[in-house]
Design an enzyme around this catalytic site. Sequence first.
Site, PDB file in Angstrom:
ATOM      1  CB  CYS A  90      -0.939   0.007   1.208  1.00  7.36           C
ATOM      2  SG  CYS A  90      -2.119  -1.349   1.147  1.00  7.36           S
TER       3      CYS A  90
HETATM    4  N1  LIG Z   1      -2.976  -6.093   1.801  1.00  2.00           N
HETATM    5  C1  LIG Z   1      -3.468  -5.033   2.427  1.00  2.00           C
HETATM    6  O1  LIG Z   1      -3.188  -4.828   3.616  1.00  2.00           O
HETATM    7  C2  LIG Z   1      -4.399  -4.041   1.737  1.00  2.00           C
HETATM    8  C3  LIG Z   1      -5.073  -3.101   2.519  1.00  2.00           C
HETATM    9  C4  LIG Z   1      -5.960  -2.221   1.929  1.00  2.00           C
HETATM   10  C5  LIG Z   1      -6.136  -2.256   0.548  1.00  2.00           C
HETATM   11  N2  LIG Z   1      -5.469  -3.166  -0.223  1.00  2.00           N
HETATM   12  C6  LIG Z   1      -5.752  -3.165  -1.663  1.00  2.00           C
HETATM   13  O2  LIG Z   1      -6.577  -4.289  -1.977  1.00  2.00           O
HETATM   14  C7  LIG Z   1      -6.249  -4.779  -3.270  1.00  2.00           C
HETATM   15  C8  LIG Z   1      -5.889  -6.247  -3.199  1.00  2.00           C
HETATM   16  O3  LIG Z   1      -4.729  -6.393  -2.399  1.00  2.00           O
HETATM   17  P1  LIG Z   1      -4.307  -7.743  -1.721  1.00  2.00           P
HETATM   18  O4  LIG Z   1      -3.273  -7.393  -0.722  1.00  2.00           O
HETATM   19  O5  LIG Z   1      -5.487  -8.522  -1.281  1.00  2.00           O
HETATM   20  O6  LIG Z   1      -3.638  -8.495  -2.990  1.00  2.00           O
HETATM   21  P2  LIG Z   1      -3.237 -10.040  -3.121  1.00  2.00           P
HETATM   22  O7  LIG Z   1      -2.177 -10.110  -4.149  1.00  2.00           O
HETATM   23  O8  LIG Z   1      -3.015 -10.628  -1.762  1.00  2.00           O
HETATM   24  O9  LIG Z   1      -4.553 -10.728  -3.689  1.00  2.00           O
HETATM   25  C9  LIG Z   1      -5.076 -10.496  -4.942  1.00  2.00           C
HETATM   26  C10 LIG Z   1      -5.685 -11.782  -5.473  1.00  2.00           C
HETATM   27  O10 LIG Z   1      -6.281 -11.475  -6.708  1.00  2.00           O
HETATM   28  C11 LIG Z   1      -6.068 -12.564  -7.586  1.00  2.00           C
HETATM   29  N3  LIG Z   1      -6.229 -12.089  -8.949  1.00  2.00           N
HETATM   30  C12 LIG Z   1      -5.379 -11.378  -9.715  1.00  2.00           C
HETATM   31  N4  LIG Z   1      -5.930 -11.102 -10.902  1.00  2.00           N
HETATM   32  C13 LIG Z   1      -7.163 -11.641 -10.903  1.00  2.00           C
HETATM   33  C14 LIG Z   1      -8.212 -11.686 -11.853  1.00  2.00           C
HETATM   34  N5  LIG Z   1      -8.093 -11.104 -13.057  1.00  2.00           N
HETATM   35  N6  LIG Z   1      -9.336 -12.340 -11.513  1.00  2.00           N
HETATM   36  C15 LIG Z   1      -9.438 -12.935 -10.307  1.00  2.00           C
HETATM   37  N7  LIG Z   1      -8.485 -12.923  -9.366  1.00  2.00           N
HETATM   38  C16 LIG Z   1      -7.361 -12.275  -9.658  1.00  2.00           C
HETATM   39  C17 LIG Z   1      -4.687 -13.066  -7.235  1.00  2.00           C
HETATM   40  O11 LIG Z   1      -4.501 -14.414  -7.640  1.00  2.00           O
HETATM   41  C18 LIG Z   1      -4.699 -12.909  -5.713  1.00  2.00           C
HETATM   42  O12 LIG Z   1      -5.163 -14.074  -5.067  1.00  2.00           O
HETATM   43  C19 LIG Z   1      -5.133  -3.885  -3.790  1.00  2.00           C
HETATM   44  O13 LIG Z   1      -5.691  -2.856  -4.549  1.00  2.00           O
HETATM   45  C20 LIG Z   1      -4.541  -3.301  -2.526  1.00  2.00           C
HETATM   46  O14 LIG Z   1      -3.926  -2.069  -2.771  1.00  2.00           O
HETATM   47  C21 LIG Z   1      -4.608  -4.086   0.354  1.00  2.00           C
END
Ligand SMILES: NC(=O)c1ccc[n+]([C@@H]2O[C@H](COP(=O)([O-])OP(=O)(O)OC[C@H]3O[C@@H](n4cnc5c(N)ncnc54)[C@H](O)[C@@H]3O)[C@@H](O)[C@H]2O)c1
Length: 428
Positions: free
Chosen positions: A260
């Site tokens: 982030c």
């Molecule tokens: N990790 C955090 O603490 C956090 C906190 C707030 C916001 N976010 C935001 O949330 C979003 C997701 O982050 P995350 O940490 O969960 O990411 P992550 O990489 O842990 O998970 C994303 C998932 O999406 C899947 N994916 C990718 N492309 C895809 C598609 N086309 N169709 C279906 N699935 C697909 C991946 O296989 C993965 O399992 C980002 O925008 C991030 O900035 C993350």
Amino acid sequence: MKIGIVGLGYVGLPLSLQFARSGVEVLGLDVDRRKVKALNSGQSYIKHIGGPEVREQVKAGRFKATDDFRQVRSLDAVIIAVPTPLNKNREPDISYILKTGEAVAPHLRKGALVVLESTTYPGTTDEDLRRVLEAGSGMKAGDGFHLAFSPEREDPGNPDSKVATIPKVVGGLTPACLEKASVLYGLAIRTIVPVSSCRAAEATKLLENIFRGVNIALVNELKVVYDAMGIDVWEVIEAAKTKPFGFMPFYPGPGLGGHCIPIDPFYLTWKAREYGQSTKFIELAGEVNTGMPRHVIRRLMDALNSRRQALRGSRVLVLGLAYKPNVDDDRESPSYTLMDLLAAQGARVAYYDPYVPVIRPTREHPHWAGLKSVPWTRTSVSRFDAVLIATAHDDVRYADLAKWSKLIVDTRNAMARVRCDPRKVWKA
Ligand SMILES: NC(=O)c1ccc[n+]([C@@H]2O[C@H](COP(=O)([O-])OP(=O)(O)OC[C@H]3O[C@@H](n4cnc5c(N)ncnc54)[C@H](O)[C@@H]3O)[C@@H](O)[C@H]2O)c1
């Protein structure tokens, strides 16, 4: 009510489980077949989410995972939580969102709700995602289907942070979209905070993360300035934090990490240019924070130099590979930058991290894949000329480190917790 959550990662999985626990039937959608398989057999791949939690919901029939997007046609709502990284030129890469939109759109049911949760610049939901959803479904947003944005507020590794109790900001394309999304989240989350538009909700998330990035840069800068004056910034922060109003503590470190804070602010920088605006605070904070790993390496060189040792040829143990304490998430971790800089100077680099036993292949640092954490024993730790504390996990025994190591460069003030010969410890 049956909902789908696309992207079963750090955000999507805990959210899925929270909806399932609240009695909502959840279909998890992910393109990663290994994740789908693991979840359906009741396993978790995220350290702080237990397998039993997943198993309970799978067994109860409230949670199932799939990679088959045709099943979207059975869903009342689809929540999207896919990655939003930066590309090589540090520009927003919203391709995961767009691909998801394309995969979902042909199967979207009339009246269904789509909510984006991925952190992104204002306009992504009501311009970019809307465009692909309308093109693929043949329906109009706000009419044929509903559209909203609701940012995730996840604090991995914080045991007090529970999805159900973190207030949820929601913005809709139309008042009806907002109403639908608020009702949806109200099923699983206690407090809903409605805002006037998708853009206001997108901007809220960016403000939260920019606030952190800028304040971390401020203490990182003060760390260097105060150190030159012989003042310990950690002592100063502890004292300042006793002020009961108008101050919030932030802590210095070896640089920014995680999915982030190093990334999201630049989503705004990029979009602001379209409006002829510059984001000076964000740029400056980025500059200060990205300069931190080099500062730390310079301190390590000074420390070795004081013992007539050069960094070249020295054995250096980097302690902590995850980007924050008590989690196994090593995305964007500054530890990798430190390891790269050390290796470039000819140091012999190893790492210890109880949460990361072996380095998985990553896009940014493929050359470290396969390296294993050294064992935590006197023989293994005492072999190193210096230990560089990059992330201070709570369950590392710092008292052992005080006894076993020759020299410690501490970027987290971790050694303040134990008795240690002060000549051994260099804060950085
Ligand atoms: N990790 C955090 O603490 C956090 C906190 C707030 C916001 N976010 C935001 O949330 C979003 C997701 O982050 P995350 O940490 O969960 O990411 P992550 O990489 O842990 O998970 C994303 C998932 O999406 C899947 N994916 C990718 N492309 C895809 C598609 N086309 N169709 C279906 N699935 C697909 C991946 O296989 C993965 O399992 C980002 O925008 C991030 O900035 C993350």
